[in-house]
Each structure stands twice: as structure tokens, then as C-alpha cells.
Design an enzyme around this catalytic site. Structure first.
Site, PDB file in Angstrom:
ATOM      1  CB  SER A   1      -0.884   0.007   1.242  1.00  0.00           C
ATOM      2  OG  SER A   1      -0.084   0.282   2.385  1.00  0.00           O
ATOM      3  CE  LYS A   2      -2.525   6.809  -1.838  1.00  0.00           C
ATOM      4  NZ  LYS A   2      -3.772   6.843  -1.133  1.00  0.00           N
ATOM      5  NE  ARG A   3       0.688   0.518   6.098  1.00  0.00           N
ATOM      6  CZ  ARG A   3       1.393  -0.558   6.433  1.00  0.00           C
ATOM      7  NH1 ARG A   3       2.500  -0.439   7.112  1.00  0.00           N
ATOM      8  NH2 ARG A   3       0.980  -1.757   6.086  1.00  0.00           N
ATOM      9  CG  HIS A   4       4.552  -1.145   1.898  1.00  0.00           C
ATOM     10  ND1 HIS A   4       3.233  -1.512   1.889  1.00  0.00           N
ATOM     11  CD2 HIS A   4       5.106  -1.763   2.961  1.00  0.00           C
ATOM     12  CE1 HIS A   4       3.003  -2.336   2.887  1.00  0.00           C
ATOM     13  NE2 HIS A   4       4.116  -2.500   3.556  1.00  0.00           N
ATOM     14  N   GLY A   5       5.515   3.162   0.006  1.00  0.00           N
ATOM     15  CA  GLY A   5       6.156   3.991  -1.024  1.00  0.00           C
ATOM     16  C   GLY A   5       5.277   4.058  -2.251  1.00  0.00           C
TER      17      GLY A   5
END
Ligand code: GLU
Length: 482
Positions: free
Chosen positions: A250-254
Site C-alpha cells: 500500500s501507499k505506506r510502502h512507497g
């Protein structure tokens, strides 16, 4: 069976498959990989790859998102053989299929209020059961007035739905676990599960490749195919992609949109190679050209387990492609990034020359552009530290001498290198005494490829003008300090 994939009988049949994104965001890494697998399955079998935009959810679908998805696919060169088709333009097909099912008693109008459905849901939760619609409206004598109904599919009450998933193997669901699915909303639009079946039938899709988050929809869809009097296609559900911490990517990972990776300086060939290996393998090989992927890809070889997104590996592949890809593959990306950085690709060396010199030194195209700015545009001023150290009065004579020689030198790295060496020799000074001032004169700072390559890439006119500028700078410095 009308669709058979019996590989033992010689030629594998041509696969007709489709990529069916919902346009509610960018083309994500996961979607891009699904599209790639679809494209490969079709190409590998001489079949067709169809693009279908699932835009029946009018509130969430946007034109920008459609464009972003098309751009992402175009960048990866996953060109469809047919489409894009838009579900919003195919409403008549869904309506007539609904009418048919209603006529045949395979679907019915449901007038249940939101409140009733909510109560039903709560009751089953309390009993610890999965929420299911209870079939209340299957046999309504008198429909309530003034209520716009939804249409529900009358799912079989018993039996199993079994299929052999081409990635996950045999899968079976009990019909008692499936309730009567809404196929048309009160506003007349079809739901995902219904539109997808009508379209896959109409488009004669024989292999559906999609994320395994859809696996619970598959038995419902198979029942719909049968109700419409057709065989279901085959399915291959591909596992999800995880971030480095094991949670769903997800966005959390970049960056999760493929075009964000373009902006970060990755090459489409590296991305395609990387995405293919994200869940698919062929022995322990890592490098695959598109042609090799097409030759080797089989959906059965996709892993059943989720795969982890690994930026290190993507970097490694990107650098591999930067170094080894023919210049004409890298040039379009380089041009795109130069323009994005406000530079004019025509105002500097051809992409092929730049790549030859810089690829070794860079992991991404962005890095390459950052380190190549002075080859395409003049710099504002000398880096103060570098100028202080290297553009001193002692550098004036070597710079002038090398300039005089360069005027008569053929503009090739070999001849240029020779000219600098000969100048140093004639002046009886070390190469550094001439190389570093020259580098700062040419680049504005002290970092660049080897001096012969730097001269070559800066180009004759620009190099001579910059040496003059450095000489003027030194003269002025001498005048003001002395
Ligand atoms: N529009 C669906 C999605 O984006 C497509 C699923 C399918 O391929 O059937 O998830």
C-alpha cells in the site's frame, strides 16, 4: 466443455483474456502485474488481450483515472489487441441480460429496505454466521408500492460450484454459502459480478486472470454463466503483493502507482522484467526480455503464495537495463526525464552517447539527468568551493594551453583524452593540475565522468566557451584580490 486447455493435445489453444481495471485511481503495481500476466498469456498462445474499463460505479470512476491507467499500460507497452471498451457504454447488454433472467425466473425483484437488510445482517452476526440474504422477496405476492427494487439473482440452493483454478488448483464452494446476489441496483446499473459475466461472455473470454481478492466472487460468477446458458471460462487467480513488512502493498510502502516509478527513473523494460518475476519464475533466472517472457510464460507457473515487493531487486534490474539496453530503448525515457527537469534533449548529446558514459554511474534515469544537467544547459555559477580550490591563477596557463589544443582536436573521447594528456606533458605538470580546473570549467563543479568523456559530452562550442568563462573568472578573481 467449450473451452479446453489441454496442453497434451499439441498446440495450446489461443487464450482470449482481458484486463478489467476499475478507474478509481492510478494503475497500481498489482494491477500492472495482472495486466502483464494477461498480456503474456495472450501473446504466448497467439491469442488476444482485451482492455475493458469497468466504470459502472459512476461516483468513483473518473476520466483522469481512465487516462492514468491508459498511460501506465502504454508506458509498459502492454498494448491491447482490442479496446478499451467501457462498461458505461454497454448498459444495454446488461439490461437485456437482466430482463432475460427475470423472464426465465432466474432473477427477481427485491424490495427489502435497508433497515430490514441491516437487521438480517446483525442477526446472522449474532449467531456467528456469515451475513446472507434470506430470499425474502423470492416469492412476493404483492410488491410494496413506490419502492424501486434491486434485481437479485436466484442462486441455486444446493450443490457445489467447483473449478480448477489454473494457478491455485481445484477449488469448490458450497452453494449454501452463497446468497442471492444483487445484479442490478435501484438506479438500473449492473453490479460488478453481473457486468463482468455478461462482458466476459460477450467478449468470448476463455481465461480470466485476476487478483485472488476476487476468488470469492468466482463461484457466484460461475452460477451466473450457467444461468445465462453458458460454460464459464477458466480462471487463474494470482496472489497478492506484499510490502517488505509482510503487509499488503500500500501507499505506506512507497510508490504504488507504476507511473510514480517512471517518475523515479525506472525503465519500462526493467519494470516489466521485475513485475513478471513478482510471482512468476522460470528456474532461478532473473533476466527476461519481453520476447523471452512471451516464449516462457505459462499461467500455471505463477506462484500460489503472495510475493514481496523488493525495491533492491528492482534497482538492480533497472541498472542492468540502463547498462545493457540498446540506446533506442533508453532514449525515450531519457528525453522524457530531461523535459521534466526543464531541459531540452536537442540541446545536448544524443541519448546514446550519454547512456554510454553515464549508465555505469547511475541506478536510475533521474540520477542520470541530475548528473548530466551541464551537458544540456549552461550553469548559473561555479560551485564556490570547487571554484575556490581549482579556478586559481595557477590554472590559467594550463586552461589556455588545453583550449588552444582543443580547437584543433577531433571531437572524439580518444582524441580529446590525448589532447589533455599532451597538454600536461608539454607543460610538465600532473594530469590533476589540468583535469580538475578543466572539469570545474566545464561542469561548474568537481564531479563528472572522466575528462575525455566530459569534454565529448559537453561538445566543442560549449566546451570552448566554458573554458573562456573560467579564464575570465580567474582573471577577475586575480584582479579583485590582488
Ligand atoms: N474491475 C475489477 C477490479 O478492478 C476486475 C476484476 C476482474 O478482473 O474480474 O478488481
Amino acid at each position: 466443455m467449450s473451452h479446453s486447455f489441454d496442453h497434451s493435445s499439441g498446440e495450446a489453444p489461443a487464450i482470449r483474456t482481458r484486463f478489467a481495471p476499475s478507474p478509481t485511481g492510478f494503475l497500481h503495481i498489482g494491477g500492472a502485474r495482472t495486466a502483464l500476466f494477461c498480456w503474456l498469456a495472450a501473446r504466448a498462445s497467439g491469442g488476444e488481450f482485451i482492455l475493458r474499463v469497468e466504470d459502472t460505479d459512476r461516483e468513483r470512476s473518473t476520466a483522469e483515472s481512465v487516462q492514468a491507467i491508459l498511460d501506465g499500460l502504454a508506458w509498459l507497452e502492454l498494448d491491447p489487441d482490442a479496446g478499451p471498451f467501457y462498461q458505461s457504454e454497454r448498459m444495454h447488454l446488461y439490461r437485456s441480460a437482466v430482463a432475460r433472467l427475470l423472464d426465465e425466473g432466474k432473477a427477481y425483484r427485491c424490495y427489502c429496505s435497508r433497515e430490514r437488510l441491516e437487521k438480517l445482517r446483525e442477526a446472522s452476526m449474532e449467531r456467528g454466521e456469515k451475513p446472507r440474504y434470506d430470499g425474502h422477496c423470492r416469492h412476493l405476492d404483492r410488491p410494496p408500492e413506490g419502492v424501486e427494487p434491486v434485481i437479485r439473482f436466484r442462486n441455486p440452493d444446493s450443490g457445489t460450484v467447483a473449478f480448477r483454478d489454473r494457478v491455485r488448483g481445484p477449488i469448490a464452494f458450497d452453494n449454501r454459502e452463497l446468497d442471492d446476489l444483487v445484479i442490478q441496483r435501484t438506479d438500473g446499473t449492473p453490479t460488478y459480478n453481473f457486468a463482468v459475466v455478461v462482458d466476459d461472455l460477450d467478449m468470448r473470454i476463455n481465461l480470466v486472470i485476476r487478483g485472488d481478492d476476487h476468488i470469492n466472487n468466482t463461484p457466484r460468477q460461475i452460477n451466473l454463466y450457467h444461468a445465462l446458458g453458458a460454460e464459464a471460462p477458466e480462471f487463474g487467480h494470482v496472489p497478492m503483493i506484499l510490502g517488505d513488512d509482510g503487509a499488503r502493498l500500500s501507499k505506506r510502502h512507497g510508490a504504488v502507482g507504476v507511473m510514480a516509478w517512471r517518475e523515479l527513473g525506472y525503465l519500462p523494460d526493467a519494470m516489466v522484467n521485475y513485475l513478471a518475476r513478482l510471482g512468476w519464475s522460470h528456474g532461478d533466472r532473473e533476466h527476461f526480455s519481453r520476447a523471452e517472457l512471451i516464449e516462457l510464460f505459462r499461467i500455471e507457473d505463477v506462484n500460489r503464495k503472495a510475493s514481496r515487493f523488493d525495491v533492491e531487486k528492482l534497482n538492480w534490474l533497472n541498472q542492468h537495463y540502463l547498462r545493457t539496453a540498446p540506446a533506442e530503448r533508453v532514449a525515450p525515457e531519457l528525453d522524457w526525464h530531461l523535459r521534466r527537469a526543464g531541459l531540452d534533449p536537442a540541446a545536448g548529446p544524443p541519448a546514446a552517447d550519454l547512456v554510454k558514459v553515464q549508465a555505469e554511474r547511475c541506478e536510475t534515469v533521474v540520477e542520470m539527468v541530475q548528473q548530466s544537467r551541464p551537458f544540456y544547459a549552461d550553469f548559473d555559477e561555479f560551485d564556490p568551493g570547487a571554484a575556490k580550490k581549482h579556478l586559481r591563477p595557477v590554472a590559467a596557463a594550463p586552461l589556455q594551453a588545453v583550449r588552444d589544443r582543443l580547437v584543433e582536436t577531433e571531437w572524439t573521447p580518444e582524441a580529446l583524452g590525448e589532447a589533455v594528456r599532451a597538454t600536461a606533458e608539454a607543460l610538465e605538470i600532473g594530469m590533476g593540475k589540468i583535469g580538475q580546473p578543466l572539469r570545474v570549467a566545464l561542469m561548474g563543479h568537481g564531479q563528472s565522468p572522466s575528462i575525455d568523456q566530459t569534454l565529448w559530452l559537453v561538445g566543442r562550442d560549449r566546451a570552448l566557451a566554458r573554458i573562456d568563462r573560467a579564464l575570465a573568472f580567474i582573471a577577475e578573481r586575480a584582479a579583485t584580490s590582488g
